[in-house]
Write a protein that holds these residues in place. Structure first.
Motif, PDB file in Angstrom:
ATOM      1  N   UNK A  51      -8.265 -22.724   0.958  1.00  0.00           N
ATOM      2  CA  UNK A  51      -8.324 -24.014   0.280  1.00  0.00           C
ATOM      3  C   UNK A  51      -7.341 -24.969   0.966  1.00  0.00           C
ATOM      4  N   UNK A  78     -14.619 -16.441   0.563  1.00  0.00           N
ATOM      5  CA  UNK A  78     -14.406 -16.554  -0.889  1.00  0.00           C
ATOM      6  C   UNK A  78     -15.232 -15.554  -1.683  1.00  0.00           C
ATOM      7  N   UNK A  79     -16.297 -15.061  -1.076  1.00  0.00           N
ATOM      8  CA  UNK A  79     -17.059 -14.024  -1.781  1.00  0.00           C
ATOM      9  C   UNK A  79     -16.333 -12.683  -1.732  1.00  0.00           C
ATOM     10  N   UNK A  88      -8.869 -23.773 -13.205  1.00  0.00           N
ATOM     11  CA  UNK A  88     -10.184 -23.393 -12.698  1.00  0.00           C
ATOM     12  C   UNK A  88     -10.959 -22.847 -13.896  1.00  0.00           C
ATOM     13  N   UNK A  89     -11.591 -23.799 -14.626  1.00  0.00           N
ATOM     14  CA  UNK A  89     -12.042 -23.507 -15.983  1.00  0.00           C
ATOM     15  C   UNK A  89     -13.456 -22.954 -16.046  1.00  0.00           C
ATOM     16  N   UNK A  90     -13.858 -22.734 -17.272  1.00  0.00           N
ATOM     17  CA  UNK A  90     -15.241 -22.322 -17.535  1.00  0.00           C
ATOM     18  C   UNK A  90     -16.069 -23.579 -17.772  1.00  0.00           C
ATOM     19  N   UNK A  91     -17.378 -23.462 -17.592  1.00  0.00           N
ATOM     20  CA  UNK A  91     -18.255 -24.594 -17.896  1.00  0.00           C
ATOM     21  C   UNK A  91     -18.578 -24.571 -19.386  1.00  0.00           C
ATOM     22  N   UNK A 102     -23.452 -17.571 -13.235  1.00  0.00           N
ATOM     23  CA  UNK A 102     -23.422 -18.772 -12.388  1.00  0.00           C
ATOM     24  C   UNK A 102     -22.809 -18.467 -11.015  1.00  0.00           C
ATOM     25  N   UNK A 103     -21.693 -17.725 -11.031  1.00  0.00           N
ATOM     26  CA  UNK A 103     -20.993 -17.423  -9.771  1.00  0.00           C
ATOM     27  C   UNK A 103     -21.877 -16.610  -8.833  1.00  0.00           C
ATOM     28  N   UNK A 105     -25.381 -16.599  -9.016  1.00  0.00           N
ATOM     29  CA  UNK A 105     -26.586 -17.377  -8.686  1.00  0.00           C
ATOM     30  C   UNK A 105     -26.328 -18.378  -7.562  1.00  0.00           C
ATOM     31  N   UNK A 106     -25.191 -19.066  -7.636  1.00  0.00           N
ATOM     32  CA  UNK A 106     -24.947 -20.099  -6.629  1.00  0.00           C
ATOM     33  C   UNK A 106     -24.660 -19.497  -5.261  1.00  0.00           C
ATOM     34  N   UNK A 107     -24.449 -18.188  -5.235  1.00  0.00           N
ATOM     35  CA  UNK A 107     -24.264 -17.548  -3.931  1.00  0.00           C
ATOM     36  C   UNK A 107     -25.537 -16.851  -3.479  1.00  0.00           C
ATOM     37  N   UNK A 114     -28.194 -10.112 -10.660  1.00  0.00           N
ATOM     38  CA  UNK A 114     -27.529 -10.816 -11.756  1.00  0.00           C
ATOM     39  C   UNK A 114     -27.607  -9.976 -13.029  1.00  0.00           C
ATOM     40  N   UNK A 150     -15.720 -13.436 -14.060  1.00  0.00           N
ATOM     41  CA  UNK A 150     -16.400 -14.234 -13.052  1.00  0.00           C
ATOM     42  C   UNK A 150     -15.856 -13.938 -11.653  1.00  0.00           C
ATOM     43  N   UNK A 154     -18.392 -10.565  -7.325  1.00  0.00           N
ATOM     44  CA  UNK A 154     -18.684 -10.245  -5.923  1.00  0.00           C
ATOM     45  C   UNK A 154     -18.008  -8.945  -5.505  1.00  0.00           C
TER      46      UNK A 154
ATOM     47  N   UNK B   8     -33.532 -22.503  -8.157  1.00  0.00           N
ATOM     48  CA  UNK B   8     -32.198 -22.818  -8.686  1.00  0.00           C
ATOM     49  C   UNK B   8     -31.780 -24.216  -8.288  1.00  0.00           C
ATOM     50  N   UNK B 216     -16.128 -19.889  -5.852  1.00  0.00           N
ATOM     51  CA  UNK B 216     -16.778 -18.571  -5.912  1.00  0.00           C
ATOM     52  C   UNK B 216     -17.593 -18.308  -4.647  1.00  0.00           C
ATOM     53  N   UNK B 218     -20.057 -20.484  -2.991  1.00  0.00           N
ATOM     54  CA  UNK B 218     -21.389 -21.037  -2.756  1.00  0.00           C
ATOM     55  C   UNK B 218     -21.385 -21.765  -1.417  1.00  0.00           C
ATOM     56  N   UNK B 222     -26.029 -25.137  -0.380  1.00  0.00           N
ATOM     57  CA  UNK B 222     -26.462 -24.930  -1.760  1.00  0.00           C
ATOM     58  C   UNK B 222     -25.836 -25.967  -2.688  1.00  0.00           C
TER      59      UNK B 222
END
Ligand SMILES: Nc1ncnc2c1ncn2[C@@H]1O[C@H](COP(=O)(O)OP(=O)(O)OP(=O)(O)O)[C@@H](O)[C@H]1O
Ligand SMILES: [Mg+2]
Lengths: 226, 305
Positions: A51, A78-79, A88-91, A102-103, A105-107, A114, A150, A154, B8, B216, B218, B222
């Motif tokens: 980061x 990061x995976x 670094x919150x939750x949605x 979510x973590x 799916x976006x990967x 899942x 979360x 991975x 997605x 995480x 992505x 994406x």
């Protein structure tokens, strides 16, 4: 597992974040990073996940030199590292299970993956029965456990946690630390940044103390010094 | 797996679209406005061409022969005219037919009819009606008829010069076109700004989600893809609605246009029917291009990597 060689970080114009850090963290270690405010703990944590990037020196993770990592390779890094940051919150509009999936799916994880992994991660943090709740229906400690779940999806070899207990009371803090110890017992390396004296003293694990960007102490079975 | 990822991405875009529903509506409205103004420009262009060709078709030279001229002299002139490369067509109107046309033209004018009746025989001669291939050719045709052997039998030549009308139509339609292009460009610019800003708002309203996606692991693609999909969805929606406005409007205007231009060539609805795919395909392409460009600008500016 994690090796820092002569790492320095200067923020423009000339704010010192870290100075000449040499550090080796072996696989399976549980390392606490302590120190006063503004001494570079968060800077160190952020550099581990690319980061932030070091101004000088080398950072090697699992044999991979990430000092000058290509932006397109950062997702791969990061995976392999689970992140638990304070801000670094939750949605809020997703349920517990949705936040965790979510973590994945976006990967690009498949729906089968899942379905398979999310319950496992929730089971480890003990929230399988609250999977359909929304974050606001959980206590602070429970929310932080979802964040940890979360971070686990991975199956990371390393977890970097920056003050994961910052907003929690003693009881919830103890729960989170116990959880991190449990994850560590599976073989995951843990890097924990904390301000909490009791946490560090009860852990009886390695403690690295920073002061003004320098490592001032590194003890195998350390105590909170300051 | 690609399908799952695509689903997605589209799902994310659709959710973002729904979350910013008012902004979405405003954005799509501006796009529609831009498209409708572009279509009005197109329609004016088509109709201007119709008007011009209608006027052009009416231009001709009438050559009036003296009543005593024999028909074969007239036919000689006709053959001569047809031999000129710039002449497209020559119509022969006999003296009797000319009289018929004349009295038909004045059938409501009793004075003219009365004076015609007083005359003995046919006061009119034969007529040749000449059409040239281009407007510039008429003066040359006129002068070709000046030679003495023809001039003696020609009573009058009448060149119905409509070049001033044509020029007027051309200037007016140019002016309308320029104005239309200016308005369309203005709308386009506003549309670009609004799309850009909407994407920016969309990035802002999803900032927590994006921060999590980053941490995480992505991929950049994406994270960005939903914004492009969102812009494409707006474009699609705008073109569909614009089409739903323009097509019926053209259909509705049809009878008025045809009576105004006095020709069934003023077929705007037909133009749209025939060129439907090309016209709206092009508009979809242009709108989508605009949307993608705006997204590219907005994401590279406001979406920190
Ligand atoms: N993005 C930045 N730009 C400029 N300076 C920064 C930035 N981030 C951190 N710093 C500075 O670097 C130094 C170390 O900051 P860092 O966040 O690592 O401290 P910390 O040990 O995590 O403190 P705390 O315990 O309060 O969280 C501080 O002086 C801080 O002001
Ligand atoms: Mg910090």
């Amino acid at each position: 597992m994690i090796r820092l060689k002569n790492v320095s970080k200067t923020y423009p114009p000339d704010i010192v974040g870290l100075q000449n850090i040499n550090l080796h963290i072996r696989p399976g270690e549980f390392v606490s990073i302590v120190g006063q405010s503004g001494t570079g703990k968060t800077t160190l944590a952020k550099m581990l996940i690319a980061e932030e990037h070091p101004s000088h020196g080398q950072i090697i993770i699992g044999g991979w030199d990430i000092s000058e990592i290509k932006p397109s390779d950062i997702p791969l890094l990061r995976r392999q590292i689970g992140v638990v940051f304070q801000d670094f919150k939750l949605l809020p509009k997703k349920t517990v299970a949705e936040n965790v999936s979510f973590a994945l799916e976006v990967c690009g994880a498949s729906p089968t993956q899942v379905r398979h992994i999310v319950p496992q991660a929730l089971n480890i943090v003990g929230l399988l029965d609250k999977r359909d709740r929304y974050p606001r229906q959980l206590s602070g400690g429970e929310q932080q456990r979802v964040v940890i779940a979360r971070a686990l999806v991975h199956r990371p070899k390393i977890i970097v946690a920056d003050e994961p207990t910052g907003n929690l009371d003693t009881l919830n803090t103890r729960e989170i630390i116990t959880l991190l110890e449990k994850i560590n017992s599976f073989g995951t390396t843990i890097v924990l940044v904390t301000h909490n004296r009791e946490v560090v003293n009860e852990l009886r694990r390695r403690v690295i103390t920073l002061d003004r960007g320098l490592i001032v102490s590194d003890q195998e079975e350390g105590k909170y010094l300051l | 797996m690609i399908l799952v990822t695509a689903a997605r991405v589209i799902g994310t875009a659709a959710r973002s679209l729904k979350r910013n529903i008012w902004l979405t509506l405003a954005t799509v409205s501006v796009l529609i406005l831009t498209l409708v103004s572009a279509n009005m420009l197109l329609a004016l262009n088509v109709l201007g061409k119709v008007a011009l060709s209608a006027v052009r078709a009416k231009v001709d030279v009438s050559v009036y022969f003296t009543p005593e001229t024999e028909e074969n002299r007239v036919q000689t002139v006709k053959i001569f005219l047809l031999s000129l490369p710039e002449v497209k067509d020559v119509e022969y109107v006999s003296a009797a037919r000319a009289l018929e046309r004349f009295s038909d033209l004045h059938k409501n004018d009793d004075d003219v009819l009365a004076s015609l009746g007083e005359l003995e025989g046919n006061p009119l001669g034969a007529t040749l009606i000449v059409k040239a291939r281009s407007l510039d050719a008429y003066p040359r045709i006129m002068s070709a008829l000046e030679q003495p052997s023809y001039a003696s039998v020609i009573e009058a030549k009448n060149f119905d010069d409509r070049r001033s009308v044509i020029e007027r139509i051309e200037t007016v339609s140019h002016r309308i076109e320029n104005g239309g292009i200016a308005v369309s460009l203005l709308f386009l610019f506003i549309a670009l700004l609004i799309v850009l800003n909407t994407i920016r708002m969309s990035i802002y309203s999803r900032r927590d989600e994006i921060a999590i996606m980053r941490l995480v692991g992505a991929s950049d693609g994406f994270i960005r893809a939903p914004f492009y999909v969102e812009a494409l969805l707006w474009s699609l929606l705008a073109v569909v609605v614009a089409g739903a406005i323009v097509m019926p409007a053209a259909h509705f205007a049809q009878p008025f246009l045809q009576s105004f231009f006095g020709t069934s060539g003023a077929d705007l609805a037909g133009f749209y029917r025939v060129n439907f795919l090309r016209v709206f395909g092009l508009q979809l392409g242009a709108t989508a291009g605009l949307g993608l460009l705006a997204t590219k600008i907005a994401t590279s500016r406001y979406l920190k990597v």
